[in-house]
Write an enzyme that holds these catalytic residues in place. Sequence first.
Site, PDB file in Angstrom:
ATOM      1  N   ASP A 150      50.060 -34.453 -27.080  1.00  0.00           N
ATOM      2  CA  ASP A 150      49.896 -35.843 -26.631  1.00  0.00           C
ATOM      3  C   ASP A 150      50.161 -36.775 -27.826  1.00  0.00           C
ATOM      4  O   ASP A 150      49.267 -37.415 -28.348  1.00  0.00           O
ATOM      5  CB  ASP A 150      48.458 -35.974 -26.103  1.00  0.00           C
ATOM      6  CG  ASP A 150      48.120 -37.348 -25.576  1.00  0.00           C
ATOM      7  OD1 ASP A 150      49.020 -38.194 -25.493  1.00  0.00           O
ATOM      8  OD2 ASP A 150      46.929 -37.550 -25.250  1.00  0.00           O
ATOM      9  N   LYS A 175      52.185 -39.451 -28.012  1.00  0.00           N
ATOM     10  CA  LYS A 175      52.391 -40.882 -27.693  1.00  0.00           C
ATOM     11  C   LYS A 175      53.327 -41.553 -28.686  1.00  0.00           C
ATOM     12  O   LYS A 175      52.968 -42.516 -29.370  1.00  0.00           O
ATOM     13  CB  LYS A 175      51.058 -41.640 -27.636  1.00  0.00           C
ATOM     14  CG  LYS A 175      50.131 -41.189 -26.516  1.00  0.00           C
ATOM     15  CD  LYS A 175      48.955 -42.120 -26.363  1.00  0.00           C
ATOM     16  CE  LYS A 175      48.011 -41.717 -25.266  1.00  0.00           C
ATOM     17  NZ  LYS A 175      47.230 -40.490 -25.539  1.00  0.00           N
ATOM     18  N   ASP A 222      58.193 -45.465 -31.310  1.00  0.00           N
ATOM     19  CA  ASP A 222      59.067 -46.120 -32.289  1.00  0.00           C
ATOM     20  C   ASP A 222      60.518 -46.082 -31.806  1.00  0.00           C
ATOM     21  O   ASP A 222      60.805 -45.598 -30.715  1.00  0.00           O
ATOM     22  CB  ASP A 222      58.888 -45.418 -33.654  1.00  0.00           C
ATOM     23  CG  ASP A 222      59.020 -46.390 -34.817  1.00  0.00           C
ATOM     24  OD1 ASP A 222      59.889 -47.296 -34.746  1.00  0.00           O
ATOM     25  OD2 ASP A 222      58.274 -46.240 -35.800  1.00  0.00           O
TER      26      ASP A 222
HETATM   27  O1  6AU Z   1      38.433 -36.848 -20.955  1.00  0.00           O
HETATM   28  P1  6AU Z   1      38.404 -37.587 -22.275  1.00  0.00           P
HETATM   29  O2  6AU Z   1      38.131 -39.046 -22.105  1.00  0.00           O
HETATM   30  O3  6AU Z   1      37.524 -36.939 -23.294  1.00  0.00           O
HETATM   31  O4  6AU Z   1      39.881 -37.412 -22.908  1.00  0.00           O
HETATM   32  C1  6AU Z   1      41.009 -38.029 -22.352  1.00  0.00           C
HETATM   33  C2  6AU Z   1      42.254 -37.624 -23.109  1.00  0.00           C
HETATM   34  C3  6AU Z   1      42.322 -38.080 -24.565  1.00  0.00           C
HETATM   35  C4  6AU Z   1      43.237 -39.291 -24.553  1.00  0.00           C
HETATM   36  O5  6AU Z   1      43.992 -39.397 -25.749  1.00  0.00           O
HETATM   37  C5  6AU Z   1      44.147 -39.023 -23.354  1.00  0.00           C
HETATM   38  O6  6AU Z   1      43.405 -38.195 -22.462  1.00  0.00           O
HETATM   39  N1  6AU Z   1      44.586 -40.230 -22.612  1.00  0.00           N
HETATM   40  C6  6AU Z   1      45.961 -40.451 -22.330  1.00  0.00           C
HETATM   41  C7  6AU Z   1      47.003 -39.451 -22.438  1.00  0.00           C
HETATM   42  C8  6AU Z   1      46.791 -38.108 -22.017  1.00  0.00           C
HETATM   43  O7  6AU Z   1      48.132 -39.756 -22.728  1.00  0.00           O
HETATM   44  C9  6AU Z   1      46.357 -41.677 -21.796  1.00  0.00           C
HETATM   45  C10 6AU Z   1      45.389 -42.573 -21.340  1.00  0.00           C
HETATM   46  O8  6AU Z   1      45.711 -43.599 -20.756  1.00  0.00           O
HETATM   47  N2  6AU Z   1      44.066 -42.277 -21.514  1.00  0.00           N
HETATM   48  C11 6AU Z   1      43.648 -41.124 -22.128  1.00  0.00           C
HETATM   49  O9  6AU Z   1      42.428 -40.911 -22.217  1.00  0.00           O
HETATM   50  O10 6AU Z   1      42.910 -37.029 -25.318  1.00  0.00           O
END
Ligand code: 6AU
Length: 262
Positions: free
Chosen positions: A91, A93, A96
């Site tokens: 992940d 993200k 750039d």
């Molecule tokens: O269930 P959590 O909240 O402990 O973890 C959520 C995971 C984290 C975030 O970096 C990721 O999902 N995430 C992402 C991703 C996957 O791209 C996008 C987003 O909008 N929200 C989010 O939480 O590793």
Amino acid sequence: MSASLSYLERSKLHSNPTAKAFLELMERKKSNLSVAADLNKKAALIELADKVGPYICLLKTHIDVVEDFDQDLVDQLTALAKKHDFMIFEDRKFADIGNTVKLQYGSGIYKIASWSDITNAHMVPGEGIVQGLREVGLPLNRAMLLLAEMSSAGTLAKGDYTVKTVEVARKYKDFVVGFIAMERYADKEGDDFIYMTPGVGLDQTSDGMGQQWKHPREVVYDRGCDVIIVGRGIYGNGRDAAKEAKRYQEAGWNAYVERISK
Ligand code: 6AU
């Protein structure tokens, strides 16, 4: 409409080998659960991957938070992916210009493209970001997701930004196989994007830092998304990760079965 087709039927609609193999794997394993393994020690990450491995289709990493990262971590994670039959999603993200993301994806300490089946990127820079990542990823049979929306409160990824993101995905379908999104939108003729949704929790709705958690059924059945991404709901607060992963796997899969039998 692809939300009503099975993962297996949808695997036949994809030309990208990773997307095809991923959809087949979900069906074979009866899992649409991805665990977000946000841990900062190598041993803890490996232990978690081994515990949740039997229940997941995809292990999601944030490799740059691991304090003692080395190539052996990657080797062990890829061995666990084989042992338990799951794929890996770094992940990263990316955000750039095309030339820079090419370097970030293929080289540096992490060499993400060499081991991560799937990665993701923001659309802020415009479609050059997809062109750059695609140049590195396509020859390796990798796939990527675009962040069309985010789970956090106050996100700017919405409205016209989301619509334009979907347009770019349609243009590069051989490499962009889906979205990070909160609901399914792009079901035009010929579309079959894989929707992965973070912000999923069975027991809590918020972390007090902007994260918003929804129930797996709301995500998969009501909103038509395909993969639930769960982090702290599985390993947070001293939880038994294997037990929780099984619970989320069942909740996600039942919602999917209910959706395709509508
Ligand atoms: O269930 P959590 O909240 O402990 O973890 C959520 C995971 C984290 C975030 O970096 C990721 O999902 N995430 C992402 C991703 C996957 O791209 C996008 C987003 O909008 N929200 C989010 O939480 O590793």
